[in-house]
Design an enzyme around this catalytic site. Structure first.
Site, PDB file in Angstrom:
ATOM      1  N   VAL A 100       2.407   5.025  -6.765  1.00 46.00           N
ATOM      2  CA  VAL A 100       1.484   4.722  -5.679  1.00 46.00           C
ATOM      3  C   VAL A 100       2.293   4.635  -4.392  1.00 46.00           C
ATOM      4  O   VAL A 100       3.482   4.327  -4.414  1.00 46.00           O
ATOM      5  CB  VAL A 100       0.682   3.415  -5.939  1.00 46.00           C
ATOM      6  CG1 VAL A 100       1.548   2.186  -5.798  1.00 46.00           C
ATOM      7  CG2 VAL A 100      -0.548   3.334  -5.057  1.00 46.00           C
ATOM      8  N   CYS A 101       1.632   4.963  -3.305  1.00 49.96           N
ATOM      9  CA  CYS A 101       2.244   4.901  -1.987  1.00 49.96           C
ATOM     10  C   CYS A 101       3.484   5.794  -1.983  1.00 49.96           C
ATOM     11  O   CYS A 101       3.466   6.875  -2.557  1.00 49.96           O
ATOM     12  CB  CYS A 101       2.524   3.438  -1.628  1.00 49.96           C
ATOM     13  SG  CYS A 101       2.711   3.109   0.128  1.00 49.96           S
ATOM     14  N   THR A 102       4.571   5.360  -1.402  1.00 52.43           N
ATOM     15  CA  THR A 102       5.756   6.206  -1.303  1.00 52.43           C
ATOM     16  C   THR A 102       6.569   6.259  -2.585  1.00 52.43           C
ATOM     17  O   THR A 102       7.616   6.916  -2.620  1.00 52.43           O
ATOM     18  CB  THR A 102       6.651   5.762  -0.133  1.00 52.43           C
ATOM     19  OG1 THR A 102       7.002   4.392  -0.325  1.00 52.43           O
ATOM     20  CG2 THR A 102       5.941   5.958   1.200  1.00 52.43           C
ATOM     21  N   GLY A 150      -2.540   6.887  -2.892  1.00 51.99           N
ATOM     22  CA  GLY A 150      -2.215   6.868  -1.467  1.00 51.99           C
ATOM     23  C   GLY A 150      -1.589   5.560  -1.028  1.00 51.99           C
ATOM     24  O   GLY A 150      -0.657   5.072  -1.648  1.00 51.99           O
TER      25      GLY A 150
END
Length: 187
Positions: A100-102, A150
């Site tokens: 998730v995310c980066t 995201g």
């Protein structure tokens, strides 16, 4: 499940997903659901100062059926850390790889996103582009055995999406109710 943690991670990235998927074990949706926290040292500190004790230091990630990598600003540095990425690469045979995310930058640096569609935090779309075939500007993206989410709060939805994918929609709704989280809708 193996949770890959590191200094500078964003705690909500980890905790949101962890909260959703561990219900599979608590509610016995599948037999022998277990999880471990792994890192490159015995404790990690998130980007706001919370310290987490680790179960296993640099376990062979190939031992797991699912690995999960959260994000955080430190992923930008870790994607160039050859020793750290070599450890992530031990997850090559793992059936499900999730970030998730980066955290997707770390999956990408390990080569797991080649030819795939993936997403990340909107602030890092440009950083993700060299690692994958297509950066998808959606909250949740699944490409085969790779799941990416995201921004930070997407971790809750990503957890429920993985739960639904590994069980069924009815069980995901049950977990959603246990979490008192009304916002998830199946992609």
């Amino acid at each position: 499940m193996g949770f890959v943690l590191f200094d500078g991670m964003t705690a909500l990235d980890f905790i949101g997903f962890y909260e959703a998927v561990t219900w599979m074990g608590i509610l016995k949706a599948k037999e022998n659901v277990t999880w471990e926290l792994g890192a490159d040292k015995t404790e990690v500190t998130d980007d706001r100062g919370m310290t987490v004790k680790i179960h296993r230091v640099k376990p062979d990630l190939s031992e797991y059926d699912l690995i999960f990598i959260p994000g955080g600003l430190s992923t930008r540095r870790l994607r160039s850390d050859t020793e750290f990425i070599s450890w992530i690469k031990t997850a090559a045979p793992v059936p499900y790889k999730v970030s998730v995310c980066t955290g997707s930058l770390l999956l990408g640096a390990a080569g797991f996103l080649e030819g795939r569609r993936a997403t990340t935090n909107p602030s890092a779309y440009g950083l993700l582009a060299p690692y994958c075939a297509e950066v998808v500007k959606n909250r949740l993206v699944r490409d085969g055995d790779i799941f990416t989410g995201g921004g930070v709060s997407a971790s809750l939805d990503l957890g429920l999406y993985v739960v639904e994918s590994l069980t069924d929609a009815a069980f995901a709704k049950e977990v959603q109710a246990k979490m008192h989280y009304p916002y998830y809708t199946s992609p």
